[in-house]
Motif scaffolding. Structure first.
Motif, PDB file in Angstrom:
ATOM      1  N   ARG A   1      47.549  20.758  51.658  1.00  8.20           N
ATOM      2  CA  ARG A   1      47.730  20.041  50.403  1.00  8.20           C
ATOM      3  C   ARG A   1      48.405  18.687  50.611  1.00  8.20           C
ATOM      4  O   ARG A   1      49.216  18.524  51.512  1.00  8.20           O
ATOM      5  CB  ARG A   1      48.573  20.875  49.426  1.00  8.20           C
ATOM      6  CG  ARG A   1      47.884  22.129  48.923  1.00  8.20           C
ATOM      7  CD  ARG A   1      48.806  22.898  47.983  1.00  8.20           C
ATOM      8  NE  ARG A   1      48.148  24.075  47.420  1.00  8.20           N
ATOM      9  CZ  ARG A   1      47.439  24.060  46.302  1.00  8.20           C
ATOM     10  NH1 ARG A   1      47.306  22.934  45.621  1.00  8.20           N
ATOM     11  NH2 ARG A   1      46.867  25.155  45.859  1.00  8.20           N
TER      12      ARG A   1
ATOM     13  N   ASP B   1      25.407  28.760  48.850  1.00 15.28           N
ATOM     14  CA  ASP B   1      26.506  29.728  48.824  1.00 15.28           C
ATOM     15  C   ASP B   1      26.933  30.103  50.239  1.00 15.28           C
ATOM     16  O   ASP B   1      28.130  30.251  50.524  1.00 15.28           O
ATOM     17  CB  ASP B   1      26.083  30.985  48.058  1.00 15.28           C
ATOM     18  CG  ASP B   1      25.961  30.746  46.565  1.00 15.28           C
ATOM     19  OD1 ASP B   1      26.473  29.713  46.077  1.00 15.28           O
ATOM     20  OD2 ASP B   1      25.335  31.583  45.881  1.00 15.28           O
TER      21      ASP B   1
ATOM     22  N   CYS C   1      35.200  27.628  52.712  1.00 14.61           N
ATOM     23  CA  CYS C   1      36.200  28.662  52.446  1.00 14.61           C
ATOM     24  C   CYS C   1      36.765  29.275  53.729  1.00 14.61           C
ATOM     25  O   CYS C   1      37.978  29.296  53.925  1.00 14.61           O
ATOM     26  CB  CYS C   1      35.601  29.749  51.554  1.00 14.61           C
ATOM     27  SG  CYS C   1      35.083  29.147  49.929  1.00 14.61           S
TER      28      CYS C   1
ATOM     29  N   TYR D   1      37.597  26.137  56.260  1.00 14.55           N
ATOM     30  CA  TYR D   1      38.401  25.108  55.585  1.00 14.55           C
ATOM     31  C   TYR D   1      38.021  23.695  56.038  1.00 14.55           C
ATOM     32  O   TYR D   1      38.853  22.823  56.219  1.00 14.55           O
ATOM     33  CB  TYR D   1      39.895  25.353  55.826  1.00 14.55           C
ATOM     34  CG  TYR D   1      40.774  24.700  54.799  1.00 14.55           C
ATOM     35  CD1 TYR D   1      40.808  25.163  53.483  1.00 14.55           C
ATOM     36  CD2 TYR D   1      41.565  23.614  55.129  1.00 14.55           C
ATOM     37  CE1 TYR D   1      41.600  24.550  52.531  1.00 14.55           C
ATOM     38  CE2 TYR D   1      42.376  22.995  54.183  1.00 14.55           C
ATOM     39  CZ  TYR D   1      42.381  23.471  52.885  1.00 14.55           C
ATOM     40  OH  TYR D   1      43.170  22.861  51.940  1.00 14.55           O
TER      41      TYR D   1
ATOM     42  N   ASP E   1      35.116  23.583  35.101  1.00 14.87           N
ATOM     43  CA  ASP E   1      36.147  24.537  35.498  1.00 14.87           C
ATOM     44  C   ASP E   1      35.817  25.246  36.800  1.00 14.87           C
ATOM     45  O   ASP E   1      36.427  26.270  37.127  1.00 14.87           O
ATOM     46  CB  ASP E   1      36.350  25.569  34.389  1.00 14.87           C
ATOM     47  CG  ASP E   1      35.073  26.350  34.066  1.00 14.87           C
ATOM     48  OD1 ASP E   1      33.999  25.972  34.585  1.00 14.87           O
ATOM     49  OD2 ASP E   1      35.151  27.320  33.284  1.00 14.87           O
ATOM     50  N   HIS E   2      34.851  24.722  37.564  1.00  9.99           N
ATOM     51  CA  HIS E   2      34.475  25.382  38.815  1.00  9.99           C
ATOM     52  C   HIS E   2      35.638  25.335  39.802  1.00  9.99           C
ATOM     53  O   HIS E   2      36.340  24.326  39.932  1.00  9.99           O
ATOM     54  CB  HIS E   2      33.255  24.689  39.429  1.00  9.99           C
ATOM     55  CG  HIS E   2      32.539  25.513  40.444  1.00  9.99           C
ATOM     56  ND1 HIS E   2      33.036  25.747  41.708  1.00  9.99           N
ATOM     57  CD2 HIS E   2      31.344  26.178  40.380  1.00  9.99           C
ATOM     58  CE1 HIS E   2      32.191  26.503  42.382  1.00  9.99           C
ATOM     59  NE2 HIS E   2      31.161  26.776  41.606  1.00  9.99           N
ATOM     60  N   ARG E   3      35.852  26.441  40.504  1.00  9.72           N
ATOM     61  CA  ARG E   3      36.988  26.551  41.420  1.00  9.72           C
ATOM     62  C   ARG E   3      36.967  25.505  42.525  1.00  9.72           C
ATOM     63  O   ARG E   3      38.021  25.084  43.019  1.00  9.72           O
ATOM     64  CB  ARG E   3      37.017  27.949  42.045  1.00  9.72           C
ATOM     65  CG  ARG E   3      35.771  28.284  42.845  1.00  9.72           C
ATOM     66  CD  ARG E   3      35.804  29.688  43.413  1.00  9.72           C
ATOM     67  NE  ARG E   3      34.606  30.012  44.141  1.00  9.72           N
ATOM     68  CZ  ARG E   3      34.348  29.623  45.390  1.00  9.72           C
ATOM     69  NH1 ARG E   3      35.249  28.907  46.055  1.00  9.72           N
ATOM     70  NH2 ARG E   3      33.205  29.952  45.979  1.00  9.72           N
ATOM     71  N   LEU E   4      35.770  25.043  42.927  1.00  9.47           N
ATOM     72  CA  LEU E   4      35.695  24.066  44.015  1.00  9.47           C
ATOM     73  C   LEU E   4      36.292  22.717  43.612  1.00  9.47           C
ATOM     74  O   LEU E   4      36.697  21.939  44.481  1.00  9.47           O
ATOM     75  CB  LEU E   4      34.250  23.891  44.465  1.00  9.47           C
ATOM     76  CG  LEU E   4      33.647  25.061  45.248  1.00  9.47           C
ATOM     77  CD1 LEU E   4      32.168  24.832  45.508  1.00  9.47           C
ATOM     78  CD2 LEU E   4      34.392  25.273  46.570  1.00  9.47           C
ATOM     79  N   ARG E   5      36.338  22.440  42.332  1.00  5.64           N
ATOM     80  CA  ARG E   5      36.951  21.182  41.893  1.00  5.64           C
ATOM     81  C   ARG E   5      38.445  21.137  42.206  1.00  5.64           C
ATOM     82  O   ARG E   5      39.041  20.056  42.238  1.00  5.64           O
ATOM     83  CB  ARG E   5      36.734  20.979  40.390  1.00  5.64           C
ATOM     84  CG  ARG E   5      35.294  20.659  39.992  1.00  5.64           C
ATOM     85  CD  ARG E   5      35.213  20.297  38.527  1.00  5.64           C
ATOM     86  NE  ARG E   5      33.859  19.970  38.113  1.00  5.64           N
ATOM     87  CZ  ARG E   5      33.304  18.762  38.222  1.00  5.64           C
ATOM     88  NH1 ARG E   5      34.017  17.765  38.732  1.00  5.64           N
ATOM     89  NH2 ARG E   5      32.075  18.544  37.824  1.00  5.64           N
ATOM     90  N   HIS E   6      39.045  22.284  42.396  1.00  4.57           N
ATOM     91  CA  HIS E   6      40.486  22.359  42.625  1.00  4.57           C
ATOM     92  C   HIS E   6      40.826  22.687  44.082  1.00  4.57           C
ATOM     93  O   HIS E   6      42.003  22.862  44.404  1.00  4.57           O
ATOM     94  CB  HIS E   6      41.104  23.399  41.699  1.00  4.57           C
ATOM     95  CG  HIS E   6      40.735  23.211  40.254  1.00  4.57           C
ATOM     96  ND1 HIS E   6      41.242  22.176  39.489  1.00  4.57           N
ATOM     97  CD2 HIS E   6      39.875  23.896  39.453  1.00  4.57           C
ATOM     98  CE1 HIS E   6      40.729  22.251  38.263  1.00  4.57           C
ATOM     99  NE2 HIS E   6      39.898  23.273  38.221  1.00  4.57           N
ATOM    100  N   ALA E   7      39.821  22.775  44.936  1.00  3.76           N
ATOM    101  CA  ALA E   7      40.070  23.075  46.352  1.00  3.76           C
ATOM    102  C   ALA E   7      40.567  21.828  47.072  1.00  3.76           C
ATOM    103  O   ALA E   7      40.041  20.728  46.878  1.00  3.76           O
ATOM    104  CB  ALA E   7      38.800  23.603  47.009  1.00  3.76           C
ATOM    105  N   ASP E   8      41.573  21.985  47.911  1.00  7.94           N
ATOM    106  CA  ASP E   8      42.189  20.844  48.591  1.00  7.94           C
ATOM    107  C   ASP E   8      41.230  20.138  49.540  1.00  7.94           C
ATOM    108  O   ASP E   8      41.362  18.933  49.777  1.00  7.94           O
ATOM    109  CB  ASP E   8      43.421  21.303  49.386  1.00  7.94           C
ATOM    110  CG  ASP E   8      44.489  21.889  48.496  1.00  7.94           C
ATOM    111  OD1 ASP E   8      44.601  21.453  47.338  1.00  7.94           O
ATOM    112  OD2 ASP E   8      45.213  22.798  48.950  1.00  7.94           O
TER     113      ASP E   8
END
Length: 378
Positions: free
Chosen positions: A5, A261, A269, A272, A287-294
């Motif tokens: 991060r 996928d 994932c 990394y 709201d897709h989780r990948l938008r918040h992945a570092d």
């Protein structure tokens, strides 16, 4: 080093850092002249294993945030003078395994090799630029400075980057009636990356050869397995009923979602790796989780991308721009009174409102991507 991060605060503490050996002759001059591009008198801060800090600094307390100046011991002044300022002080950072296990292990390994568990630590950026917040910025810093290498996540790269690219379309003309607007600019992007010294491998089947019977020779590389790469770049794919939502083997089925996928699970994932998602058609949910992945950067082909996304426009070859004569182009005859270039995904209302009424007044020809709009003669 680009890992984990992004830290909040005035100092780089090991996640967005340039690390250098304080034992290397001329290291300060090299960092200032070839990496940071700043005045030669500017000092650099040291990072040290907390258990050994007293050997080199007189601070007498932890300094995990590199915010306290300390006096340097005689050992530091004699053995590693590059981390000591002219007034005999240093703005030291102490590190424990609990605070940053990876950086502590790097310091321990350097200490085992040299006898000094101390490194120079400065922020990953060059003069006039902010600290690198994305993998792309870190790669720009690597190629635009005198750095020897870059640790991206868990992989080290030395200038040239091996990019795994997924697009599930064509590099050549392809098949006319297959929707793939990327054919207008994809080769320009890939050729530009290759010309810059990077290696690009397409992580999919060779549809140009298999479906269009277009043999591009050894110009590009396709790979259906999961090869070692430095960066993953995907043209974002989404569910399209009747095409990639059907069962494998069904007529007309494409496996682009399955492959996407698989790539994201393996590279983004599990390993990394830095990942770039090019959301050309604005189909990646907000709201897709990948938008918040570092380790993920979402890009849009827009002058003003949405919040959290970066701009990545469709490229035009430099030679095409350099050789274009705007006066001659403006004077050329135009036998098409109305032209629409693009697809119609989720734009039916806008298409019917703005384009179809005008299209109804002129003959229509559709070179690909399905039938022409219903309004007007065809």
């Amino acid at each position: 080093m680009f890992r984990g991060r992004l830290e909040a605060g005035p100092r780089a503490l090991g996640h967005r850092s340039i690390l250098a050996s304080p034992l290397q002759p001329g290291v300060m001059e090299r960092l200032n002249d070839r990496v940071k591009f700043r005045e030669p008198f500017r000092p650099f801060a040291p990072v040290v294993l907390a258990d050994h800090a007293a050997d080199y600094f007189t601070l007498g307390q932890p300094s995990p945030f590199m915010s306290i100046a300390s006096g340097a011991t005689d050992l530091a002044c004699q053995a590693i003078p590059s981390i000591v300022h002219v007034n005999g002080t240093a703005r030291v950072q102490t590190v424990t395994r609990e605070q940053n296990r990876f950086l502590a292990e790097v310091l321990a390994a350097f200490g085992a090799r040299t006898g000094y568990p101390v490194l120079i630590n400065t922020s990953l950026n060059i003069k006039g630029k902010p600290i690198c917040g994305t993998p792309e910025a870190a790669l720009d810093c690597l190629t635009g400075s005198g750095l020897d290498g870059l640790l991206l996540g868990t992989r080290i790269t030395h200038g040239a980057v091996k990019i795994g690219y997924s697009f599930w379309g064509f590099m050549g003309a392809g098949i006319t009636d297959t929707p793939d607007g990327g054919r207008s600019h994809r080769a320009t992007l890939i050729d530009g990356l290759t010309a810059a010294g990077h290696h690009v491998v397409f992580l999919q089947v060779n549809r140009d050869l298999d479906e269009a019977r277009d043999d591009l020779g050894d110009r590009y590389t396709w790979e259906q397995r999961l090869p070692d790469i430095d960066v993953l770049m995907c043209e974002w794919r989404w569910p399209i009923p009747g095409r990639n939502t059907t069962a494998c083997g069904t007529p007309g089925h494409t496996c682009d979602l399955h492959r996407q996928d698989e790539l994201l699970a393996h590279y983004t994932c599990d390993r990394y790796l830095p990942t770039l998602l090019w959301d050309k058609d604005l189909q990646l949910p907000g709201d897709h989780r990948l938008r918040h992945a570092d380790n993920v950067t979402v890009c849009e082909a827009a002058l003003h991308p949405r919040a959290g996304a970066a701009r990545l426009l469709f490229p035009v070859a430099d030679a095409a721009l350099d050789n274009a004569d705007p006066v001659a182009l403006a004077a050329a005859s135009r036998d098409l009174p109305l032209v629409y270039i693009g697809n119609q995904y989720d734009r039916d209302a806008e298409f019917d409102r703005y384009f179809a009424p005008v299209a109804a007044t002129v003959p229509i020809a559709s070179p690909g991507n399905g039938p022409p709009p219903s309004a007007g003669p065809s």
